[in-house]
Design a protein around this motif. Sequence first.
Motif, short mmCIF file in Angstrom:
data_model
loop_
_atom_site.label_atom_id
_atom_site.label_comp_id
_atom_site.label_asym_id
_atom_site.label_seq_id
_atom_site.Cartn_x
_atom_site.Cartn_y
_atom_site.Cartn_z
N ARG A 60 -4.68 5.18 -15.18
CA ARG A 60 -3.93 3.90 -15.18
C ARG A 60 -2.47 4.13 -14.88
NH1 ARG A 60 -5.44 -0.78 -17.11
NH2 ARG A 60 -4.16 -1.34 -15.34
N THR A 61 -1.87 3.12 -14.30
CA THR A 61 -0.43 3.08 -14.09
C THR A 61 0.21 2.40 -15.30
OG1 THR A 61 1.27 2.57 -12.45
CG2 THR A 61 -0.40 0.86 -12.87
N HIS B 49 1.69 -0.38 -17.55
CA HIS B 49 1.42 -1.81 -17.56
C HIS B 49 1.53 -2.37 -18.97
CE1 HIS B 49 -2.44 0.04 -18.55
NE2 HIS B 49 -2.71 -1.08 -19.21
N PHE C 258 2.79 -5.22 -14.13
CA PHE C 258 2.99 -3.86 -13.64
C PHE C 258 4.43 -3.61 -13.23
CE2 PHE C 258 -1.35 -5.20 -12.84
CZ PHE C 258 -2.06 -4.20 -13.47
N PRO D 210 7.18 -2.28 -10.61
CA PRO D 210 7.31 -2.05 -9.17
C PRO D 210 7.75 -0.62 -8.90
CG PRO D 210 9.20 -3.28 -9.99
CD PRO D 210 8.23 -3.14 -11.14
N GLU E 15 6.16 2.11 -9.02
CA GLU E 15 5.50 3.14 -9.80
C GLU E 15 4.55 3.91 -8.88
OE1 GLU E 15 4.86 5.40 -12.93
OE2 GLU E 15 6.05 3.60 -13.23
N SER F 156 1.96 5.66 -9.33
CA SER F 156 0.54 5.55 -9.66
C SER F 156 -0.04 4.16 -9.39
CB SER F 156 0.30 5.97 -11.11
OG SER F 156 1.11 5.23 -11.97
N ASN F 157 0.78 3.20 -8.97
CA ASN F 157 0.26 1.87 -8.64
C ASN F 157 -0.80 1.93 -7.54
OD1 ASN F 157 1.92 0.68 -10.53
ND2 ASN F 157 3.28 -0.27 -9.06
N ASP G 275 -4.27 2.83 -8.89
CA ASP G 275 -4.86 1.97 -9.94
C ASP G 275 -5.44 0.74 -9.26
OD1 ASP G 275 -5.33 0.18 -12.10
OD2 ASP G 275 -3.78 1.18 -13.28
N VAL H 201 -4.11 -2.99 -10.01
CA VAL H 201 -2.76 -3.46 -9.66
C VAL H 201 -2.85 -4.54 -8.59
CG1 VAL H 201 -0.54 -2.82 -8.67
CG2 VAL H 201 -1.63 -1.33 -10.34
N GLU I 227 -0.05 -6.97 -6.47
CA GLU I 227 1.39 -7.11 -6.21
C GLU I 227 1.98 -8.40 -6.76
OE1 GLU I 227 3.08 -5.95 -2.61
OE2 GLU I 227 1.87 -4.13 -2.45
N LEU J 26 3.67 -7.82 -10.30
CA LEU J 26 4.77 -6.88 -10.48
C LEU J 26 5.94 -7.60 -11.13
CD1 LEU J 26 4.77 -5.02 -7.04
CD2 LEU J 26 3.87 -4.18 -9.22
#
Length: 134
Positions: A77-78, A80, A98, A100, A102, A104-105, A108, A111, A113, A116
């Motif tokens: 996971r990113t 969050h 989430f 912006p 990152e 790791s987005n 994942d 995610v 957009e 964000l």
Amino acid sequence: MKQDLYLDAPRGERITIAGYVLGDRCRPTPRSLVEIWQADENGEYDRRGFRLRGHQFADEQGRWWFNTVVPALYPGRTRHFHFRVQRPGGYVLTTQLFFPGEPSNARDRIVDETLLMTISPAGDGQFARFDFVV
């Protein structure tokens, strides 16, 4: 009104998350319920208590905000935050917000957009902004 999620003093960078709850005509929705939960600075969730979990009702202008820490990454996971938002008498929106930029987005699959947060530096950490439309 402001909910402090770091009263139990987790270590980590502080962040204030704030925004508005808006109705379908983009008008503020007072007294909407906003709930948050998140992993701590080690990427772990409190499964026995209520650490890094909170809720509040938006004020008369539809505003909400929480003071907390930036959650750590954990496997798969990113970074969050989890949210549930419900205007009075309305359906419950359950979602995640989430960070912006990152790295790791991209890995994942959850995610989106449109979820964000807008983030800027603040005197005591970071300030994140997101408006919910319910």
